[in-house]
Design an enzyme around this catalytic site. Structure first.
Site, mmCIF file in Angstrom:
data_model
loop_
_atom_site.group_PDB
_atom_site.id
_atom_site.type_symbol
_atom_site.label_atom_id
_atom_site.label_comp_id
_atom_site.label_asym_id
_atom_site.label_seq_id
_atom_site.Cartn_x
_atom_site.Cartn_y
_atom_site.Cartn_z
ATOM 1 N N HIS A 43 89.776 22.624 123.702
ATOM 2 C CA HIS A 43 88.803 23.261 124.605
ATOM 3 C C HIS A 43 89.099 22.896 126.063
ATOM 4 O O HIS A 43 88.934 23.726 126.962
ATOM 5 C CB HIS A 43 87.370 22.816 124.282
ATOM 6 C CG HIS A 43 86.675 23.657 123.266
ATOM 7 N ND1 HIS A 43 86.415 25.000 123.445
ATOM 8 C CD2 HIS A 43 86.154 23.333 122.055
ATOM 9 C CE1 HIS A 43 85.774 25.467 122.385
ATOM 10 N NE2 HIS A 43 85.609 24.480 121.525
ATOM 11 N N HIS A 78 90.426 19.799 118.098
ATOM 12 C CA HIS A 78 89.611 20.972 118.433
ATOM 13 C C HIS A 78 88.986 20.814 119.817
ATOM 14 O O HIS A 78 89.074 21.718 120.658
ATOM 15 C CB HIS A 78 88.535 21.150 117.356
ATOM 16 C CG HIS A 78 87.617 22.304 117.570
ATOM 17 N ND1 HIS A 78 87.677 23.451 116.809
ATOM 18 C CD2 HIS A 78 86.609 22.505 118.456
ATOM 19 C CE1 HIS A 78 86.748 24.304 117.225
ATOM 20 N NE2 HIS A 78 86.081 23.746 118.221
ATOM 21 N N GLU A 79 88.366 19.669 120.071
ATOM 22 C CA GLU A 79 87.676 19.462 121.353
ATOM 23 C C GLU A 79 88.665 19.336 122.512
ATOM 24 O O GLU A 79 88.415 19.866 123.598
ATOM 25 C CB GLU A 79 86.746 18.246 121.285
ATOM 26 C CG GLU A 79 85.648 18.339 120.241
ATOM 27 C CD GLU A 79 84.834 19.619 120.268
ATOM 28 O OE1 GLU A 79 84.665 20.234 121.337
ATOM 29 O OE2 GLU A 79 84.342 20.017 119.192
ATOM 30 N N CYS A 124 82.897 26.707 115.356
ATOM 31 C CA CYS A 124 82.721 26.316 116.752
ATOM 32 C C CYS A 124 81.352 26.773 117.237
ATOM 33 O O CYS A 124 80.922 27.886 116.928
ATOM 34 C CB CYS A 124 83.825 26.946 117.607
ATOM 35 S SG CYS A 124 83.797 26.468 119.331
ATOM 36 N N LEU A 125 80.702 25.907 118.004
ATOM 37 C CA LEU A 125 79.402 26.266 118.569
ATOM 38 C C LEU A 125 79.521 27.398 119.583
ATOM 39 O O LEU A 125 78.525 28.015 119.933
ATOM 40 C CB LEU A 125 78.754 25.041 119.220
ATOM 41 C CG LEU A 125 78.320 23.937 118.252
ATOM 42 C CD1 LEU A 125 77.857 22.704 119.021
ATOM 43 C CD2 LEU A 125 77.220 24.434 117.320
ATOM 44 N N GLY A 169 80.960 18.309 117.380
ATOM 45 C CA GLY A 169 81.700 18.037 118.603
ATOM 46 C C GLY A 169 81.358 19.041 119.676
ATOM 47 O O GLY A 169 80.906 20.157 119.392
ATOM 48 N N GLN A 177 82.269 23.986 127.212
ATOM 49 C CA GLN A 177 81.391 24.795 126.372
ATOM 50 C C GLN A 177 79.994 24.944 126.976
ATOM 51 O O GLN A 177 79.256 25.842 126.597
ATOM 52 C CB GLN A 177 81.288 24.216 124.961
ATOM 53 C CG GLN A 177 82.573 24.358 124.172
ATOM 54 C CD GLN A 177 82.407 23.773 122.795
ATOM 55 O OE1 GLN A 177 82.635 22.591 122.576
ATOM 56 N NE2 GLN A 177 81.977 24.619 121.861
#
Length: 159
Positions: A137, A133-134, A91-92, A46, A51
């Site tokens: 963000h 999660h997304e 997480c990226l 995701g 991000q």
């Protein structure tokens, strides 16, 4: 289409509340293309627009199921949730770490697709976790602030 730099933990933009998208235009479609390229390059499941430094309410989720299209939601909003489960998340934007986070096991998410049409997703398990999660963000919330415990991942040695 381009692979964009993924912002890393500590970048203040990751703590920003993102702006609603009012019109799906060429800029938004290009953003989605860049998000796809960036997600696949980063081997994640995701990605949220902030991000990559774009403070717009756009998320992309792809759990890697060959038969399913990636999920792209503009202005996503969780309208219902149930259950509660603790599991590991990464997480990226915080490579090399993961944490144990409680999330709902079932969520209903509403928003719009890239054609500007309303969409609703009923998700469970990993997909529900990814949505939570997304969407966090988009509100400037990083999973580390919700983690019960954090772990540093050991790097795998190449042979």
């Amino acid at each position: 289409m381009a692979v964009r730099k993924i912002l890393q933990y500590g970048d203040k933009r990751l703590n920003s509340i993102c702006d609603k998208v009012f019109k799906v235009d060429g800029k938004i479609l290009n953003l989605v293309d860049d998000m796809m390229d960036t997600l696949y390059e980063g081997n994640g499941i995701g990605l949220a627009a902030p991000q990559i430094g774009v403070l717009k309410r756009v998320i992309l989720i792809d759990l890697g199921n060959e038969e399913e299209e990636p999920i792209i939601v503009i202005n996503p909003k969780i309208t219902a949730k149930s259950g509660n489960e603790k599991d590991y998340e990464g997480c990226l934007s915080y490579l090399g770490h993961e944490g144990e986070v409680f999330r709902p096991t079932n969520v209903t998410v509403e928003g719009m697709n890239i054609k500007g049409k309303p969409v609703t997703y009923k998700a469970e398990g990993l997909l529900a976790r990814a949505f939570c999660h997304e969407i966090d963000h988009l509100d400037g919330i990083l999973y580390m602030s919700k983690a019960e415990e954090m772990y540093e991942l050991a790097e795998e040695e190449e042979e």
